[in-house]
Design a protein around this motif. Structure first.
Motif, PDB file in Angstrom:
ATOM      1  N   PHE A   1      -0.199  -2.745  -9.304  1.00  0.00           N
ATOM      2  CA  PHE A   1       0.315  -3.983  -8.730  1.00  0.00           C
ATOM      3  C   PHE A   1      -0.602  -5.160  -9.063  1.00  0.00           C
ATOM      4  O   PHE A   1      -1.674  -4.995  -9.624  1.00  0.00           O
ATOM      5  CB  PHE A   1       0.446  -3.852  -7.211  1.00  0.00           C
TER       6      PHE A   1
ATOM      7  N   PHE B   1      -7.056   1.937  -1.492  1.00  0.00           N
ATOM      8  CA  PHE B   1      -6.961   2.343  -0.100  1.00  0.00           C
ATOM      9  C   PHE B   1      -8.329   2.173   0.555  1.00  0.00           C
ATOM     10  O   PHE B   1      -9.299   2.807   0.138  1.00  0.00           O
ATOM     11  CB  PHE B   1      -6.476   3.786  -0.001  1.00  0.00           C
TER      12      PHE B   1
ATOM     13  N   PHE C   1      -6.245  10.296  -5.627  1.00  0.00           N
ATOM     14  CA  PHE C   1      -5.078  10.331  -4.720  1.00  0.00           C
ATOM     15  C   PHE C   1      -3.843  10.995  -5.345  1.00  0.00           C
ATOM     16  O   PHE C   1      -3.255  11.907  -4.775  1.00  0.00           O
ATOM     17  CB  PHE C   1      -4.736   8.903  -4.261  1.00  0.00           C
TER      18      PHE C   1
ATOM     19  N   MET D   1      -1.945  14.518  -4.270  1.00  0.00           N
ATOM     20  CA  MET D   1      -0.532  14.618  -3.893  1.00  0.00           C
ATOM     21  C   MET D   1       0.156  15.724  -4.689  1.00  0.00           C
ATOM     22  O   MET D   1       1.151  16.281  -4.269  1.00  0.00           O
ATOM     23  CB  MET D   1       0.181  13.282  -4.147  1.00  0.00           C
TER      24      MET D   1
ATOM     25  N   TYR E   1       0.838  -1.203   0.000  1.00  0.00           N
ATOM     26  CA  TYR E   1       0.000   0.000   0.000  1.00  0.00           C
ATOM     27  C   TYR E   1       0.872   1.252   0.000  1.00  0.00           C
ATOM     28  O   TYR E   1       0.571   2.237  -0.663  1.00  0.00           O
ATOM     29  CB  TYR E   1      -0.931   0.024   1.220  1.00  0.00           C
TER      30      TYR E   1
ATOM     31  N   ALA F   1       3.319  10.240  -3.637  1.00  0.00           N
ATOM     32  CA  ALA F   1       3.374  10.592  -2.219  1.00  0.00           C
ATOM     33  C   ALA F   1       4.782  10.381  -1.676  1.00  0.00           C
ATOM     34  O   ALA F   1       5.394   9.354  -1.926  1.00  0.00           O
ATOM     35  CB  ALA F   1       2.373   9.759  -1.431  1.00  0.00           C
TER      36      ALA F   1
ATOM     37  N   PRO G   1      -4.159   5.726   8.556  1.00  0.00           N
ATOM     38  CA  PRO G   1      -5.590   5.406   8.616  1.00  0.00           C
ATOM     39  C   PRO G   1      -5.853   3.902   8.727  1.00  0.00           C
ATOM     40  O   PRO G   1      -6.816   3.483   9.348  1.00  0.00           O
ATOM     41  CB  PRO G   1      -6.140   5.952   7.292  1.00  0.00           C
TER      42      PRO G   1
ATOM     43  N   GLN H   1       2.442   1.645  -3.331  1.00  0.00           N
ATOM     44  CA  GLN H   1       1.422   2.140  -4.251  1.00  0.00           C
ATOM     45  C   GLN H   1       1.270   3.654  -4.102  1.00  0.00           C
ATOM     46  O   GLN H   1       1.207   4.377  -5.091  1.00  0.00           O
ATOM     47  CB  GLN H   1       0.090   1.427  -3.974  1.00  0.00           C
ATOM     48  N   ALA H   2       1.244   4.130  -2.861  1.00  0.00           N
ATOM     49  CA  ALA H   2       1.121   5.569  -2.627  1.00  0.00           C
ATOM     50  C   ALA H   2       2.343   6.304  -3.168  1.00  0.00           C
ATOM     51  O   ALA H   2       2.218   7.373  -3.773  1.00  0.00           O
ATOM     52  CB  ALA H   2       0.940   5.849  -1.138  1.00  0.00           C
TER      53      ALA H   2
ATOM     54  N   LEU I   1      -5.029  -3.044  -4.525  1.00  0.00           N
ATOM     55  CA  LEU I   1      -4.504  -2.173  -3.473  1.00  0.00           C
ATOM     56  C   LEU I   1      -5.251  -0.850  -3.375  1.00  0.00           C
ATOM     57  O   LEU I   1      -4.637   0.200  -3.239  1.00  0.00           O
ATOM     58  CB  LEU I   1      -3.009  -1.904  -3.690  1.00  0.00           C
TER      59      LEU I   1
ATOM     60  N   GLU J   1       8.219   9.058  -5.982  1.00  0.00           N
ATOM     61  CA  GLU J   1       7.123  10.030  -6.068  1.00  0.00           C
ATOM     62  C   GLU J   1       7.395  11.145  -7.072  1.00  0.00           C
ATOM     63  O   GLU J   1       6.481  11.842  -7.483  1.00  0.00           O
ATOM     64  CB  GLU J   1       6.799  10.614  -4.681  1.00  0.00           C
TER      65      GLU J   1
ATOM     66  N   ARG K   1       4.093  11.400   3.555  1.00  0.00           N
ATOM     67  CA  ARG K   1       2.692  11.527   3.160  1.00  0.00           C
ATOM     68  C   ARG K   1       2.067  10.157   2.932  1.00  0.00           C
ATOM     69  O   ARG K   1       0.894   9.948   3.214  1.00  0.00           O
ATOM     70  CB  ARG K   1       2.570  12.391   1.901  1.00  0.00           C
TER      71      ARG K   1
ATOM     72  N   HIS L   1      -9.830   3.033   3.255  1.00  0.00           N
ATOM     73  CA  HIS L   1     -10.560   4.075   3.980  1.00  0.00           C
ATOM     74  C   HIS L   1     -11.037   5.204   3.070  1.00  0.00           C
ATOM     75  O   HIS L   1     -11.566   6.190   3.538  1.00  0.00           O
ATOM     76  CB  HIS L   1      -9.693   4.636   5.105  1.00  0.00           C
TER      77      HIS L   1
ATOM     78  N   HIS M   1      -1.252   9.463   4.909  1.00  0.00           N
ATOM     79  CA  HIS M   1      -2.476   9.343   4.107  1.00  0.00           C
ATOM     80  C   HIS M   1      -2.952   7.902   3.967  1.00  0.00           C
ATOM     81  O   HIS M   1      -4.123   7.656   3.742  1.00  0.00           O
ATOM     82  CB  HIS M   1      -2.259   9.937   2.713  1.00  0.00           C
ATOM     83  N   VAL M   2      -2.019   6.948   4.039  1.00  0.00           N
ATOM     84  CA  VAL M   2      -2.402   5.572   3.715  1.00  0.00           C
ATOM     85  C   VAL M   2      -2.209   4.611   4.891  1.00  0.00           C
ATOM     86  O   VAL M   2      -3.131   3.907   5.287  1.00  0.00           O
ATOM     87  CB  VAL M   2      -1.607   5.080   2.479  1.00  0.00           C
TER      88      VAL M   2
END
Lengths: 282, 348
Positions: free
Chosen positions: B84, B90, B101, B105, A176, A185, A197, A179-180, B88, B76, A189, B92, A193-194
């Motif tokens: 992937f 998120f 997302f 960012m 995860y 990110a 939470p 992935q962010a 995946l 980033e 972050r 929430h 953010h991921v």
């Protein structure tokens, strides 16, 4: 009638019975938790209550008046307790969050030893820890201070938070975060953010443990605080042998924040909202 | 917007391992092309992809986007979005928030975000699911959301790590066609990793086959069937016929027969290979007789094993054909389908 509708009818017929069973279970549980509090509540408003009377012969609001009066210094003790318990749960939460991440996500040499060392404070009696710490804290000028009490109470709380968080993290898929990252990110972050939470329900539960341990801690507070740092349990103990009526009123005050916090965090405890399941393999 | 990706002598050695997971891989991936990194599990293809994404640091070598080195740029800021194996999403966040997302960012304006998220969900054929939650969608839908979430950032390179492997057969075909279509529409340089040669052949413009951390062959899909560079490559693409012998001029001498070879054969070529579906029945050039050993009915075809001069040859025939065990049959290897490879694997 199709198999589906048959199953539906069967389930409908089952419903009142299941509701009765759930209700009985819940009722028994509440009774077991609340029943011991009934004599305490009665004590707090009684003036004279002797064996073999089932109810007190005379009632009085004396103890409540005393407890809430400035003379009793209950309010300052309540605030001291609250400060210590909140500080302990926040600090233990932060430490446990990072330690739990390392233990839950990564494998490294000596991990089992680290696990043992994390648990060690729970194996050693708190009195021993407090006695040893007292000598050191006097030298450091931390004895008789709120800071000293907060520090010593981290000893029994950090293991709980760390173990809960390592279990939460071991259920977390680190992909995860990757992935962010590839979506733009930064590491910080991505965490806020991921990951945060996702592990937050577990963190709330762990910090709640720390709060409750710190809130009801007596022996360490007495030794390190030296009687200067007066918390609610200290006050309670001083009345427990002299005035049961006042002690009962203080008891009820002690339970209050635990109930408030439990209610506030119940949605995390139930796991209904937990994103990766509060306890994992614990 | 899409970039050319170059890998030069790229290597990855994990700590405490002796053999490199990725061993001096050099590749050039054309801007806007759909490129497949193919290989069995553990061959280093995902490691290579993660190095391109910036999620892993190479031990040695260089990665460039349009000639500029990106090795020191964190993921980033590399503008290489990755999808992937698992979606995946998120948990929430709503679907809309998930897709948004990458734009969040980048601090893109709210109104612009909403518009682009909507457009992207239309593109992956999931319009109006913004307010749904990840658990409410099927696996295939979630993977499409994941694709939208990667594409919404307008990446210079799109990296796909076996995005179809978790889907069942029907969804896989649907998703494959969708990827192909969207990639053509957006023209983004796309590198995808797969262990399924069929998937690579159907999707990719070019394929790189990796075995044991090394690049075996980089070619068009057809070349892997018609002109494999080694036995290992031919085997991976399902070739079954390997006949030992030696090359002399444009002929290949073996215990089965002397075969005429239309393609130039390497002088060190000691193995003749031919696709089982390229073998023809009946007399002609490169014909020989063989004894039928067994056959297997596969619905759309018949697979037949024959024996000739101590060598087993496998070929496919029409499903209705009869090849009784022990009967004689005349086969021929059309010269244009005969291919000769070196016997030994380099360094293997």
């Amino acid at each position: 009638m199709s198999a589906d509708s048959l199953a539906l009818v069967a389930r409908k017929a089952d419903r009142p019975r299941r509701r009765l069973r759930d209700g009985l279970g819940f009722g028994t549980l509440m009774l077991a938790l609340a029943l011991p509090l009934v004599p305490v509540a009665v004590w707090s408003i009684s003036a004279t209550w002797f064996f073999p009377d089932v109810v007190p012969t005379r009632f009085s609001t004396r103890s409540w008046e005393y407890v809430l009066s400035p003379d009793a210094k209950v309010i300052p003790a309540f605030l001291t307790s609250l400060t210590i318990a909140l500080a302990v749960s926040v600090i233990a939460g932060l430490i446990g969050l990072s330690a739990g991440r390392a233990l839950g996500l990564h494998s490294f040499r000596g991990k089992r030893i680290v696990y043992f060392l994390v648990l060690a404070p729970e194996i050693v009696p708190p009195l021993t820890v407090a006695m040893g710490n007292q000598v050191a804290f006097i030298k450091l000028g931390l004895a008789d201070t709120i800071l000293g009490v907060i520090l010593v109470q981290l000893v029994p709380t950090i293991p709980y938070v760390t173990l809960v968080m390592s279990a939460v993290y071991s259920n977390y898929d680190l992909n995860y975060e990757d992935q962010a990252r590839v979506l733009g990110a930064s590491p910080l972050r991505a965490f806020f953010h991921v990951t945060l939470p996702a592990v937050f329900p577990g963190l709330v539960v762990a910090a709640l443990f720390a709060f409750l341990i710190a809130w009801s801690e007596y022996i360490m507070t007495l030794l390190i605080g030296g009687g200067v740092v007066k918390t609610l349990p200290l006050l309670l103990f001083s009345f427990a042998t002299s005035d049961l009526s006042i002690a009962s009123a203080l008891c009820l005050l002690c339970i209050l924040p635990a109930i408030v916090i439990l209610v506030l965090s119940s949605r995390y405890l139930s796991g209904g909202r937990a994103n990766i399941g509060g306890f994992g393999r614990l | 917007m899409s970039v050319q990706v170059n890998l030069a002598e790229l290597s990855k050695v994990y700590p405490k391992t002796e053999t490199p997971s990725v061993d001096r891989v050099s590749l050039s991936i054309e801007a806007g092309s759909l490129f497949a990194l193919l290989g069995p599990s553990g061959c280093g293809k995902t490691t290579t992809l993660k190095m391109i994404a910036g999620l892993l640091d190479p031990t040695a070598g260089e990665i460039t986007f349009d000639g500029r080195s990106v090795v020191r740029i964190p993921p980033e800021r590399r503008n290489a979005a990755m999808v992937f194996q698992k979606p995946l999403l998120f948990p929430h966040m709503t679907i809309g928030e998930n897709v948004a997302f990458g734009l969040r960012m980048k601090h893109v304006e709210r109104g612009v975000i909403r518009e682009r998220v909507g457009k992207m969900l239309d593109l992956v054929r999931l319009p109006g699911v913004e307010n749904r939650r990840p658990g409410e969608l099927s696996g295939g839908q979630e993977q499409r959301v994941s694709l939208a979430r990667a594409l919404v950032t307008s990446p210079a390179v799109l990296l796909l790590d076996e995005p179809l492997s978790q889907l069942d057969a029907n969804l896989r075909i649907e998703m494959r066609d969708l990827i192909r279509q969207i990639q053509a529409e957006l023209g983004v340089t796309t590198i995808f990793v797969t262990h399924d040669q069929e998937e690579a052949v159907m999707l990719a413009d070019r394929i790189a086959l990796m075995l044991d951390g090394r690049l075996m062959q980089v070619d068009t899909p057809a070349s892997f069937y018609e002109r494999p560079s080694s036995i290992a490559v031919a085997r991976f693409f399902g070739a079954r016929n390997f006949i030992p012998g030696r090359v002399s001029g444009s002929r290949f001498q073996s215990s089965v027969a002397e075969f005429e070879v239309a393609h130039p054969a390497p002088p060190d070529g000691t193995i003749l290979t031919i696709r089982q579906e390229a073998i023809a029945l009946g007399p002609g050039p490169n014909a020989f007789t063989a004894t039928v050993r067994r056959s297997m009915y596969l619905g759309t075809m018949l697979r037949v094993w024959v024996d000739t001069g101590g060598v087993e040859v496998e070929f496919t025939a029409a499903p209705g054909d009869q090849f009784p065990e022990g009967s004689e049959v005349t086969l021929r290897f059309p010269p244009e389908h005969v291919w000769v490879v070196p016997a030994a694997e380099p360094d293997a």
